[in-house]
Scaffold this motif. Structure first.
Motif, PDB file in Angstrom:
ATOM      1  N   TYR A 157       0.844  -1.202   0.000  1.00  0.00           N
ATOM      2  CA  TYR A 157       0.000   0.000   0.000  1.00  0.00           C
ATOM      3  C   TYR A 157       0.879   1.252   0.000  1.00  0.00           C
ATOM      4  O   TYR A 157       2.087   1.168   0.229  1.00  0.00           O
ATOM      5  CB  TYR A 157      -0.968  -0.010   1.194  1.00  0.00           C
ATOM      6  N   ASP A 158       0.243   2.405  -0.252  1.00  0.00           N
ATOM      7  CA  ASP A 158       1.018   3.650  -0.262  1.00  0.00           C
ATOM      8  C   ASP A 158       0.453   4.644   0.756  1.00  0.00           C
ATOM      9  O   ASP A 158      -0.535   4.365   1.443  1.00  0.00           O
ATOM     10  CB  ASP A 158       1.076   4.239  -1.677  1.00  0.00           C
ATOM     11  N   GLU A 159       1.113   5.794   0.791  1.00  0.00           N
ATOM     12  CA  GLU A 159       0.753   6.844   1.749  1.00  0.00           C
ATOM     13  C   GLU A 159      -0.724   7.249   1.629  1.00  0.00           C
ATOM     14  O   GLU A 159      -1.413   7.453   2.626  1.00  0.00           O
ATOM     15  CB  GLU A 159       1.653   8.043   1.440  1.00  0.00           C
ATOM     16  N   GLU A 160      -1.192   7.333   0.373  1.00  0.00           N
ATOM     17  CA  GLU A 160      -2.587   7.734   0.153  1.00  0.00           C
ATOM     18  C   GLU A 160      -3.566   6.754   0.780  1.00  0.00           C
ATOM     19  O   GLU A 160      -4.594   7.129   1.328  1.00  0.00           O
ATOM     20  CB  GLU A 160      -2.868   7.783  -1.352  1.00  0.00           C
ATOM     21  N   TYR A 161      -3.203   5.453   0.671  1.00  0.00           N
ATOM     22  CA  TYR A 161      -4.069   4.423   1.251  1.00  0.00           C
ATOM     23  C   TYR A 161      -4.174   4.628   2.771  1.00  0.00           C
ATOM     24  O   TYR A 161      -5.272   4.607   3.351  1.00  0.00           O
ATOM     25  CB  TYR A 161      -3.514   3.024   0.935  1.00  0.00           C
ATOM     26  N   GLU A 163      -3.637   7.360   4.427  1.00  0.00           N
ATOM     27  CA  GLU A 163      -4.395   8.599   4.694  1.00  0.00           C
ATOM     28  C   GLU A 163      -5.902   8.326   4.651  1.00  0.00           C
ATOM     29  O   GLU A 163      -6.647   8.833   5.477  1.00  0.00           O
ATOM     30  CB  GLU A 163      -4.044   9.668   3.643  1.00  0.00           C
ATOM     31  N   SER A 164      -6.311   7.467   3.704  1.00  0.00           N
ATOM     32  CA  SER A 164      -7.754   7.200   3.604  1.00  0.00           C
ATOM     33  C   SER A 164      -8.223   6.354   4.803  1.00  0.00           C
ATOM     34  O   SER A 164      -9.326   6.551   5.309  1.00  0.00           O
ATOM     35  CB  SER A 164      -8.106   6.528   2.271  1.00  0.00           C
ATOM     36  N   ASP A 167      -8.566   8.738   7.726  1.00  0.00           N
ATOM     37  CA  ASP A 167      -9.766   9.557   7.570  1.00  0.00           C
ATOM     38  C   ASP A 167     -11.012   8.755   7.964  1.00  0.00           C
ATOM     39  O   ASP A 167     -11.864   9.228   8.727  1.00  0.00           O
ATOM     40  CB  ASP A 167      -9.847  10.033   6.108  1.00  0.00           C
ATOM     41  N   GLN A 188       7.936   7.047  -0.130  1.00  0.00           N
ATOM     42  CA  GLN A 188       6.655   7.611  -0.533  1.00  0.00           C
ATOM     43  C   GLN A 188       6.844   9.034  -1.029  1.00  0.00           C
ATOM     44  O   GLN A 188       7.934   9.584  -0.936  1.00  0.00           O
ATOM     45  CB  GLN A 188       5.709   7.574   0.668  1.00  0.00           C
ATOM     46  N   LYS A 189       5.741   9.610  -1.521  1.00  0.00           N
ATOM     47  CA  LYS A 189       5.822  10.979  -2.051  1.00  0.00           C
ATOM     48  C   LYS A 189       6.458  11.933  -1.038  1.00  0.00           C
ATOM     49  O   LYS A 189       7.364  12.683  -1.341  1.00  0.00           O
ATOM     50  CB  LYS A 189       4.400  11.469  -2.384  1.00  0.00           C
TER      51      LYS A 189
END
Ligand code: PXL
Length: 290
Positions: A157-161, A163-164, A167, A188-189
């Motif tokens: 998985y990545d940072e966006e995952y 973050e979601s 949230d 990651q980014k």
């Protein structure tokens, strides 16, 4: 001196729940009152453990405390074994939440993609309900996935995952989330030099900020480390640390406790030898409190 109440089982042997919360929180200079939910001969990773349920004692104990006007600076719940206990915890929160009382829920019920013995997906969702009443929740990624009813993703998985996930967790209703056990397999980014390390994300839904803390990923995992993490977090917060600093201290202490245990690895299911590292914990605590 600050006084907290922690609600968990007594596993007589097998270092977890109250047998780690009490010594750790006390050593950190915070009074640890307890409300035991059950007595087991060992934690549930042993075979043929005995179990005595104490649910029927919870309400009379709370009523006595109410009559005595007992107050707590924090309420910390860990391993809870039934829907009835979850309901009773809501009552405990309503009764004892003072103006400055912090409610910390560790939804202790799963790890490494699996629920602990005796837990169900329905229970995990109900635990999500208890989390809605907390100020701070402390799930690992497995517990987060079960509470949210999303598939557990072990890797890739990545940072966006993440973050979601943070949230969605905060939308359960708790303002702050401490998510443990995040491992990125590449940078990651916004996060560099993190691959292969283990990360703790502290999320505050009020300002949307995520604070990351990465530490060494140990080659062995042991039972009870989640309870140690939450206990240090509660002790640190009670001593006035920010959530970010308390999470950092908790992560560092777990690493040192695992390192200590790896030098004497015969009793893997027993729990970690955190006792030998209490001097480290107190030294770091005093440094962070300065
Ligand atoms: O460490 C969590 C825990 C606490 N209490 C009991 C357990 C477990 C994990 O399996 O069995 C009784």
């Amino acid at each position: 001196m600050k006084r907290i109440i922690t609600v968990q089982d007594v596993s007589c042997v097998g270092k977890c729940s109250l047998t780690v919360a009490l010594p750790i929180i006390s050593a950190m200079g915070v009074e640890a009152a307890i409300l035991p939910t059950a007595v087991l001969s060992t934690h549930t990773m042993f075979k043929e453990f005995t179990f005595r349920d104490l649910t029927s004692d919870i309400k009379p104990i709370m009523e006595h405390w109410k009559k005595e006007h007992i107050e707590f600076d924090a309420i910390y719940t860990g391993y809870l074994g039934s829907f009835e206990q979850l309901k009773l915890m809501e009552e405990l929160f309503e009764t004892f939440k003072g103006k400055d009382t912090k409610i910390i829920v560790d939804p202790c019920m799963a790890d490494n993609g699996k629920l602990y013995p005796g837990f169900t997906e329905e229970f995990a969702r109900a635990m999500g309900g208890l989390c809605s009443k907390a100020d701070i929740i402390v799930p690992n990624l497995t517990e987060a996935s079960y509470m949210l009813g999303i598939p557990y993703v072990a890797e890739g998985y990545d940072e966006e995952y993440i973050e979601s996930v943070l949230d969605k967790l905060s939308k359960l209703g708790s303002k702050k989330v401490v998510l443990k056990g995040v491992v990125f397999d590449k940078d990651q980014k916004t996060l560099k030099n993190v691959s292969g390390k283990i990360g703790i994300a502290t999320y505050n839904s009020e300002d949307g900020k995520i604070n990351w803390y990465f530490h060494e990923k140990m080659s062995q995992s042991y039972h009870g480390t989640g309870d140690i993490f939450a206990s240090v977090l509660v002790g640190g917060l009670s001593r006035g640390l920010s959530l970010e600093k308390a999470a950092m201290l908790a992560g560092d202490f777990v690493v040192e406790a695992i390192r200590e245990t790896m030098t004497n690895d015969k009793e893997k299911w027993y729990g970690v030898d955190f006792e030998a590292q209490i001097p480290f914990l107190l030294k770091r605590l005093e440094e962070l409190c300065k």
